[in-house]
Every structure is written in structure tokens, then in C-alpha cells.
Enzyme design. Structure first.
Site, PDB file in Angstrom:
ATOM      1  N   CYS A  59      -1.226   0.540   7.327  1.00 25.28           N
ATOM      2  CA  CYS A  59      -2.661   0.220   7.449  1.00 25.28           C
ATOM      3  C   CYS A  59      -3.042  -1.014   6.633  1.00 25.28           C
ATOM      4  O   CYS A  59      -3.136  -2.110   7.155  1.00 25.28           O
ATOM      5  CB  CYS A  59      -3.533   1.396   6.999  1.00 25.28           C
ATOM      6  N   ARG A  60      -3.258  -0.791   5.334  1.00 22.40           N
ATOM      7  CA  ARG A  60      -3.801  -1.846   4.477  1.00 22.40           C
ATOM      8  C   ARG A  60      -2.852  -3.015   4.255  1.00 22.40           C
ATOM      9  O   ARG A  60      -3.254  -4.175   4.391  1.00 22.40           O
ATOM     10  CB  ARG A  60      -4.221  -1.253   3.125  1.00 22.40           C
ATOM     11  N   SER A  61      -1.623  -2.746   3.876  1.00 22.01           N
ATOM     12  CA  SER A  61      -0.726  -3.863   3.547  1.00 22.01           C
ATOM     13  C   SER A  61      -0.347  -4.709   4.768  1.00 22.01           C
ATOM     14  O   SER A  61      -0.331  -5.934   4.663  1.00 22.01           O
ATOM     15  CB  SER A  61       0.507  -3.397   2.774  1.00 22.01           C
ATOM     16  N   ASN A  79       2.550   1.487   4.293  1.00 23.02           N
ATOM     17  CA  ASN A  79       2.833   0.213   4.951  1.00 23.02           C
ATOM     18  C   ASN A  79       2.535   0.245   6.452  1.00 23.02           C
ATOM     19  O   ASN A  79       3.246  -0.340   7.250  1.00 23.02           O
ATOM     20  CB  ASN A  79       4.274  -0.224   4.672  1.00 23.02           C
ATOM     21  N   CYS A 130       0.872  -1.178   0.000  1.00 24.06           N
ATOM     22  CA  CYS A 130       0.000   0.000   0.000  1.00 24.06           C
ATOM     23  C   CYS A 130       0.908   1.228   0.000  1.00 24.06           C
ATOM     24  O   CYS A 130       2.071   1.134  -0.371  1.00 24.06           O
ATOM     25  CB  CYS A 130      -0.985  -0.022   1.175  1.00 24.06           C
ATOM     26  N   ASP A 138      -8.297   3.572   1.372  1.00 24.14           N
ATOM     27  CA  ASP A 138      -7.358   3.907   2.440  1.00 24.14           C
ATOM     28  C   ASP A 138      -8.141   4.357   3.676  1.00 24.14           C
ATOM     29  O   ASP A 138      -8.823   5.375   3.639  1.00 24.14           O
ATOM     30  CB  ASP A 138      -6.427   5.017   1.969  1.00 24.14           C
TER      31      ASP A 138
END
Length: 164
Positions: A14-16, A12, A9, A128
């Protein structure tokens, strides 16, 4: 030899790392933890060295996932390390494909939600959640979990193909 997967993401945090944690759990549940390595990174270095966002950690813990994470930036030289690089949205996909040193490396990059058969293929981005509240992190987790089963099936096929 392990099959190596990296989720990417922007920062690095939150999402990933959420995708990394969920997919690692799926890999372990499937008994593939010795055959599949899972990591994550960001397209930008804003948060390098930081832990995952506390909201990511909280949502993962609430749903039974663990996480030990330090943010890092994806480097072009890493393409040789990974068999599959999963972008969390189309901006990441474009950035990673531009970064790829070869066409072969660029073909390793896919959108995570392309592995969710129920996803609307016109909109495969995982939004996001960083600037929003906890609901965005919950939504992110739902999308990641929904794609993880299809991803696991695809990775299992690759791993079994390597073993043959």
C-alpha cells in the site's frame, strides 16, 4: 554512482509502493532518473511476491502515476545498498533502526513526512489505509505527494554533492 532511496511500510503493498511510484515520477520530472534509484520494501514478509493492493493501483492511476510492483521484505544486508531509507510511520522507523547493523545504517532511516514542511511534526505517520476504504488511500497519496517535493530537494542536494 546513483543515489539510492527505499520506502518502507509493513507489507509493501500500500503505502511504500505508492511512495515509490510518486517519488519515481518526481525524480523523472526533475531529470534525475539516471542519478537516483527508487525502490520499496516491507518490514514484514506477509505479502512477498504479491502485486500492489488494487486500491493503491487505482488511486495512483487516477492521479496519473504508473506502477509495476512486486512486494518484498527489507533485509538488514540491504542497508549497504541504500543511501536513504524512508519509513512511512514510527513503527517502521523503530523496526528499521533495530534491524540496522551499524549506527551509520540506522542514521539512514528517516520518516517520509519529515520532508513535508507543512506536516505536524508531532504526528508524522502516514496512516495505514489497508483496512479502510478508498478515502484512506487518497489521504495516503496526499501525504506522500506533500512530502515528495521536500524529499526531492534533499535528494537533489545529495546528488549534486556527490557530483562535485
Amino acid at each position: 554512482m546513483s543515489y539510492r532511496v527505499c520506502f518502507v511500510c509493513t507489507g509493501n503493498i500500500c503505502r511504500s509502493p505508492m511512495a515509490e511510484s510518486v517519488f519515481r515520477a518526481r525524480v523523472e520530472e526533475a531529470g534525475l532518473d539516471g542519478l537516483v534509484e527508487v525502490g520499496s520494501a516491507g518490514t514484514d514478509g506477509w505479502h512477498e511476491g504479491e502485486s500492489a493492493d488494487p486500491r493503491t493501483v487505482a488511486v495512483l492511476a487516477e492521479h496519473g502515476y504508473g506502477i509495476a510492483h512486486t512486494a518484498r521484505r527489507f533485509e538488514a544486508s540491504w542497508f549497504s545498498r541504500f543511501d536513504l531509507v524512508l519509513a512511512l510511520d514510527t513503527d517502521h522507523l523503530k523496526a528499521l533502526r533495530r534491524l540496522a547493523p551499524t549506527e551509520r545504517d540506522a542514521r539512514k532511516v528517516r520518516l517520509l513526512r519529515s520532508y513535508d514542511p507543512a506536516a505536524d511534526h508531532a504526528g508524522l505517520d502516514v496512516p495505514d489505509p489497508y483496512y479502510g476504504g478508498m478515502a484512506g488511500f487518497e489521504e495516503c497519496l496526499e501525504m506522500v505527494e506533500a512530502a515528495s517535493d521536500g524529499l526531492l530537494a534533499a535528494v537533489r542536494e545529495q546528488v549534486e554533492g556527490q557530483a562535485a
